[in-house]
Design an enzyme around this catalytic site. Structure first.
Site, PDB file in Angstrom:
ATOM      1  N   ASP A  40     -30.488  26.675  39.444  1.00  0.00           N
ATOM      2  CA  ASP A  40     -31.458  27.719  39.132  1.00  0.00           C
ATOM      3  C   ASP A  40     -31.911  28.452  40.390  1.00  0.00           C
ATOM      4  O   ASP A  40     -32.123  27.853  41.446  1.00  0.00           O
ATOM      5  CB  ASP A  40     -32.666  27.069  38.443  1.00  0.00           C
ATOM      6  CG  ASP A  40     -33.720  28.059  38.035  1.00  0.00           C
ATOM      7  OD1 ASP A  40     -33.439  28.904  37.176  1.00  0.00           O
ATOM      8  OD2 ASP A  40     -34.847  27.989  38.587  1.00  0.00           O
ATOM      9  N   GLU A  95     -26.929  30.448  39.588  1.00  0.00           N
ATOM     10  CA  GLU A  95     -27.668  31.615  39.131  1.00  0.00           C
ATOM     11  C   GLU A  95     -28.134  32.334  40.401  1.00  0.00           C
ATOM     12  O   GLU A  95     -29.134  31.961  41.008  1.00  0.00           O
ATOM     13  CB  GLU A  95     -28.873  31.216  38.272  1.00  0.00           C
ATOM     14  CG  GLU A  95     -29.571  32.435  37.692  1.00  0.00           C
ATOM     15  CD  GLU A  95     -31.060  32.258  37.478  1.00  0.00           C
ATOM     16  OE1 GLU A  95     -31.641  33.060  36.742  1.00  0.00           O
ATOM     17  OE2 GLU A  95     -31.642  31.338  38.072  1.00  0.00           O
TER      18      GLU A  95
END
Length: 711
Positions: A389, A442
């Site tokens: 993330d 990401e």
């Protein structure tokens, strides 16, 4: 007497840094010291003898006497109750010199096996071993219901210079609830801390750790683990169903594996399953990085879920959050009274968007803690990959900060060298320790080399989310059809960079929350137009270079925005239009697997060629997907206008018959059933750069796949 009154006072007031120097047997074996608040009498006993310990100072619960071989302690408590216990302070350290060295260097890649709370036998006695890193603490104690949460009773031993404190407590086992009481470097008592390497946690509002024993599940996925490397390769079909386990269905996620397998996805990706105190963070503000959240059961329950998925032919990926952590007082913030896991300077150590702390990646022990955590999930839970993330927030010092609000690197730049090194080393460590797994970034910027090998200067990820494609595509499809011709670059620009990285195309949870609506809701027009556009979008996505990811609910065109507090809108499947979207996704996944041209060159420029790019007024596009030389070519034709074209000429790269293998307007998907339904023949009519072309029927808001017929 070996213990002095000053030492006794330090013990009973929680000010003694090294309890093993005074508690337990003395080095010469002639004296035994025990500390028992609330005890009336204490004896050292074994199978044949007993020695009563005296109480030298009436105002302190210190008991002193002569030890016995293989002794136990018998305690008479106020009220007359008598019990026997093993003495924690007679045991040698559990951790060895190599563990201490690797922890101090930040190079212990299986940190969870030495830190945390572990049921084990030590010197032939069963109990719990606790170990925690708190290098600047003056004293650390284990507290729980087993000692009435009294930090005086079980102070821990400091180990050398590595900053670890440990204690073996005999007689305790799995299920114990505990925290650490820490006297900070300034001799101030801190709020009780949960275990940074705890494997379980209390249900909120409780914040303590719970002892969970790993290794209970018997794995049956050896065949899958041996074959998964090829299944994750860049020339293989990778189609991911992203799910929040808590809101898929009210009754739980027990049918999820069968559902995802039936739809033809290759992987399930779960939003973070690490422990988190706030439901509304969906797991993206974790405190227990080594604990599967209580919301989904015990560790062995999640292991069983992964095992079942593997036996069904599905991989499992989890979102992983090493970029920040919440400020809850029982968490990592100022863990030993200092900025231990985070930076002291808030311009480096505090995230203004999320009100969270940022890890200090330049500290070896912190980087090691996180790196080991990645390996832990992949090894102990057999996960097939981690989606990392918010990588951009980690590798850029100025992320979401204005001028003057961030600290430049040593060269005056914005790159976070320490975070970049951490990412590279983590990806390398994962490769060394877990064969065939994926690391997915990401990463929302143009930082170069995200999926390049680390030895070539890259970050070493296997795939990167293509957020540029996602933003442009959703903008284009959300436009009123009359405006699309003026924004065709939103569809075409992405091809200029799509092969610069190994990309995954994400329509993730981030795109269906915070007022963005759903994929269905973004589409223009009435119900029928929305369904037509969403089907066209999905077929466009599956025909575009890159691996696929779709968040739950979008596979049947859920109308409403995702709400983590309720289940998906399953009732809309009573509408044949929504059922048609679901059927389309099933067929798209099937074609994606069956047709090598749609996946083999996902990350190779050879795999894509524009055929028709200049029909802007009509908003018709065509492109070619190639695989290996022996693979049938796929021609994709897309009509993004509300107009039906009965005979639209489209270039084809090869003469012959082309089979209509998918049409989003098919009656099978509750469309108008306009199209060819079989095959077309090309004609020697040059068009563009091709010598062949064909007249194609194009329904409005539709995508058609044509596969080359091979003899």
């Amino acid at each position: 007497m070996a213990i002095t009154e000053a030492e006794a006072l330090a013990l009973t007031t929680g000010r003694n840094r090294d309890p093993f120097k005074v508690l337990g047997p003395s080095e010469d074996g002639k004296e035994l010291v025990a500390l028992f608040p609330g005890a009336l009498k204490v004896w050292a006993v074994n199978d044949t003898d007993q020695n009563e310990l005296i109480r030298p100072w009436a105002d302190m619960p210190i008991f002193v006497g002569e030890p016995l071989p293989y002794y136990r302690l018998r305690i008479e408590w106020t009220g007359g109750h008598i019990e026997e216990r093993q003495d924690p302070y007679r045991f040698a350290p559990v951790l060895g010199a190599l563990d201490e060295y690797l922890i101090g260097e930040g190079r212990h890649e299986q940190l969870w096996k030495v830190l945390g709370a572990h049921p084990l036998e030590h010197e032939n006695i069963p109990g719990l071993h606790f170990a925690v890193w708190a290098p600047n603490a003056h004293r650390v104690s284990v507290v729980g219901s087993f000692n009435s949460w009294n930090g005086i009773i079980h102070p821990m031993r400091p180990l050398g210079s590595c900053g670890v404190w440990e204690l073996f407590i005999p007689g305790l086992g799995e299920g114990e609830v505990y925290k650490y009481e820490i006297l900070g470097h300034d001799n101030e008592l801190l709020p009780l801390k949960a275990d940074p390497v705890g494997f379980g946690a209390e249900v909120p509002p409780g914040t303590a750790s719970i002892v969970r024993k790993l290794g209970k599940h018997t794995w049956q996925d050896e065949k899958w683990l041996q074959s998964r490397a090829q299944l994750h390769a860049q020339d293989s079909p990778v189609s991911v169903y992203e799910v929040h386990l808590g809101s898929w269905r009210k009754e739980g996620w027990h049918d999820l594996i069968d559902y995802v397998a039936d739809l033809g996805f290759t992987h399930i990706e779960v939003l973070p399953i690490t422990e988190h105190p706030f439901d509304g963070s969906w797991g993206y503000q974790p405190i227990g990085m080594y604990a599967p959240t209580y919301r989904y059961g015990l560790p062995e329950d999640f292991q069983a879920f992964v095992d079942q998925a593997h036996q069904k032919g599905l991989g499992v990926i989890a979102d992983w959050v090493p970029g920040h952590f919440p400020t809850d007082e029982h968490g990592l913030g100022r863990f030993d009274g200092t900025a231990l896991y985070e930076h002291e300077n808030p311009q480096e150590g505090f995230h203004p968007d999320w009100n969270t702390f940022i890890y200090n990646y330049g500290r070896p022990e912190v980087a090691g803690h996180l790196r080991s955590n990645a390996i832990y999930w992949l090894k102990e839970y057999h996960l097939d990959g981690l989606r990392v993330d918010a990588v951009a927030s980690m590798i850029h010092r100025d992320y979401s900060r204005k001028a003057g609000e961030w600290v430049p690197n040593k060269d005056g730049g914005r790159e976070n060298y320490e975070a970049i090194d951490f990412v590279r080393q983590t990806n390398d460590a994962v490769g060394r320790n877990t064969e065939g797994t994926m690391m997915i970034a990401e990463e929302s910027t143009t930082f170069p080399g995200v999926t390049r090998e680390t030895q070539d200067g890259g970050l070493g990820f296997d795939y990167k989310w293509n957020l540029g494609w996602m933003n442009d595509s959703l903008r284009y499809f959300g436009l009123d059809p009359s405006y699309r011709k003026d924004h065709s670059d939103l569809l075409t620009f992405g091809i200029t960079y799509v092969f610069s990285e190994r990309f995954m195309l994400p329509i993730s949870h981030d795109e269906v929350v915070h007022g963005k609506g759903s994929l269905y809701g973004r589409m223009p027009g009435d119900h029928a137009s929305k369904l037509g556009n969403i089907k066209a979008f999905l077929a466009y996505m599956w025909a575009y270079p890159g691996k696929k990811l779709l968040f739950m609910g979008q596979e049947f065109g859920q109308p409403g925005e995702w709400n983590y507090q309720s289940e998906l809108e399953w009732k809309v499947l009573e509408d044949p239009g929504h059922l048609g979207v679901q059927s389309l996704v099933r067929d798209l996944n099937s074609l994606y697997r069956q047709q090598p041209a749609l996946h083999r060159s996902d990350c190779d420029p050879h795999g894509f060629q524009w055929l028709l790019l200049d029909a802007l007024d009509e908003q018709v596009y065509a492109w070619l997907r190639r695989g290996a030389p022996q693979d049938p070519h796929i021609v994709v034709v897309m009509n993004m206008s509300p107009t039906e074209y009965d005979g639209f000429r489209v270039p084809f790269p090869i003469a012959g018959r082309w089979l209509e293998v998918l049409n989003t307007d098919s009656a099978h998907y509750h469309g108008g059933n306009r199209g060819h339904g079989g095959a077309i023949e090309t004609e020697p009519v040059p068009m563009g750069n091709e010598a062949q072309s064909a007249l194609v029927k194009l329904p409005p808001f539709s995508v058609i796949y044509f596969a080359e017929e091979q003899s």
